[in-house]
Design an enzyme around this catalytic site. Sequence first.
Site, PDB file in Angstrom:
ATOM      1  CG  HIS A   1      -2.045   1.001   1.043  1.00 37.66           C
ATOM      2  ND1 HIS A   1      -3.379   0.661   0.965  1.00 37.66           N
ATOM      3  CD2 HIS A   1      -2.008   2.350   0.909  1.00 37.66           C
ATOM      4  CE1 HIS A   1      -4.112   1.745   0.803  1.00 37.66           C
ATOM      5  NE2 HIS A   1      -3.292   2.792   0.767  1.00 37.66           N
TER       6      HIS A   1
ATOM      7  CG  HIS B   1      -1.336   6.299  -2.582  1.00 37.03           C
ATOM      8  ND1 HIS B   1      -2.522   6.184  -3.269  1.00 37.03           N
ATOM      9  CD2 HIS B   1      -1.589   5.837  -1.321  1.00 37.03           C
ATOM     10  CE1 HIS B   1      -3.472   5.717  -2.454  1.00 37.03           C
ATOM     11  NE2 HIS B   1      -2.924   5.489  -1.261  1.00 37.03           N
TER      12      HIS B   1
ATOM     13  CG  ASP C   1      -6.209   4.937  -6.617  1.00 36.35           C
ATOM     14  OD1 ASP C   1      -5.974   5.958  -7.282  1.00 36.35           O
ATOM     15  OD2 ASP C   1      -5.720   4.755  -5.490  1.00 36.35           O
TER      16      ASP C   1
ATOM     17  CG  HIS D   1      -7.794   3.703   0.082  1.00 36.55           C
ATOM     18  ND1 HIS D   1      -7.370   3.478  -1.186  1.00 36.55           N
ATOM     19  CD2 HIS D   1      -6.735   4.267   0.723  1.00 36.55           C
ATOM     20  CE1 HIS D   1      -6.119   3.883  -1.327  1.00 36.55           C
ATOM     21  NE2 HIS D   1      -5.709   4.375  -0.172  1.00 36.55           N
TER      22      HIS D   1
ATOM     23  CD  GLU E   1      -6.977   6.701   4.948  1.00 39.45           C
ATOM     24  OE1 GLU E   1      -7.640   6.687   3.888  1.00 39.45           O
ATOM     25  OE2 GLU E   1      -5.836   7.201   5.035  1.00 39.45           O
TER      26      GLU E   1
ATOM     27  CG  ASP F   1      -1.398   5.777   2.734  1.00 42.96           C
ATOM     28  OD1 ASP F   1      -1.799   5.276   1.669  1.00 42.96           O
ATOM     29  OD2 ASP F   1      -2.119   6.485   3.469  1.00 42.96           O
TER      30      ASP F   1
END
Length: 355
Positions: free
Chosen positions: A36, A38, A158, A215, A218, A296
Site C-alpha cells: 500500500h 501511492h 485508482d 480503501h 481509514e 501509504d
Amino acid sequence: MEWKQRLSSVAVMTGPSSAASGIEAFIRDLPKVELHVHLEGSMQPGTLLELAAKHRVDAVPDSLEAIRNWYAFRDFPHFIEVYLASVQTLCDEEDFARLTADTAARLAAQNVRYAEVHVSLYNHLMRGVPARVVFDGIEHARREAEREHGIRLRWIPDFPGDFGVETGEETLDAVLKDGPESVVGFGVGSVEVSREPFTDLFARARAAGLRSLPHAGENGGPERVWEALDLLRAERIGHGIDSMRDPRLVERLREAGIPIDVSPTSNLRTRAVEVIDEHPLPRMMEAGLLVTLNTDDPPMFGTDLLNEYRVAHGMGLDADALAALARNGVAASFLDEAAKRDMTAEIDAVLARFR
Ligand code: ADE
Ligand code: ZN
C-alpha cells in the site's frame, strides 16, 4: 507474546541508536514487500519542487522548508487537498518515469523486493494527461528498475471515490484500453464515501481479471469495510483500522483471512488516530487479523518502510511479530507461489539468525 507489551516510545526517522542497532539490522535484513504505497505520494520534496517549476504549478510551495510546513496536515481532507495539488506536477512521460525510478530505487535500498503501487490515474486523466502517457512512463521505469535493482513493481490504478462513480468508469475504461499486464488490481481512495455506488464498477473490474483493492475504514467507519467486502468483494482492505470498532466485522475479516494494509504513521499524520499509542495495530494482530505493514505516502508523512517497522517495534511488537508482519505481506501479495515460498523462507532465516 512479548510483543503485546506496549512500549511508549515512537520511532522517528533518526536512524539507529547503538542500543537499538540489533533490531535495526534485523529490520533492514528482513526481505520486505510494500502493498500500500501511492506512486504520486512517493514524490520527494526536491522532485516536487523541480517539477512544480518545470510545469509552473503555483499551488505547490516554492522552497523545501515551505513544503515541509505544507506537509503538516490539519486533518484528512487537508491531506487530500495537498495531495491533489502535488499530483498536478506530473505531466509528461519523463515525469512519471522519473518518479517511478526514484520510488523503486528507494524501496530496493530498504530491501523491499516487491511492491504493489497505487497510481491515482483519474487525477491525471482529469487534467488531460492521457493514460498512455502515464503507463508508458511508469512501465519504462518499472522494467529498468527490475533490471537494475531486482525489485518487482505491480500497479493498482485508482480513482477518488468522492468524485463520483463516472470518474471510476472513466478510469476503468482507460485501464482496460491502455493498461499493461503489470496492472494487478483496481482501487478507490481519497475522501471516504459509501462504496455502494461502486458495486457494478468493481464487478466489471473483477470480470476483467483485476483484483478489488479499495480503501475502506481509514476514517469512514466500519460500514465502509462491510461495503468493501460484501459489495466490492475486496481481496484486501486499504487501512481498515475502523474495523476494530465492530467485533462482528473483526470476526468476518479474521475468518475470511482478508488482509488489511495498515500504515500507522499515515494514520497519525492524517489524524485518523490522535496519538500513536492509540493505534490499533497491536490489537489487530492479537485479534488474529492478517495485517500487513505499509507506508501509504512516505515523504508526505515523513516515513519509509524501515521506519514503519521501527514504529511497530515502538508499539511493543518484537522481532517475531515484525517477522509475522513481513510474512503476512508476502502472503497477501499477488506474487507467484514459488516467490512467496522463497521470500518466506528468507524471512524465517533472518529471524533465526536474530534469535
Ligand atoms: N490517496 C493517497 N493517500 C491516500 C490515503 N491515505 N487515503 C485515501 N486516498 C489516498
Ligand atoms: Zn492509501
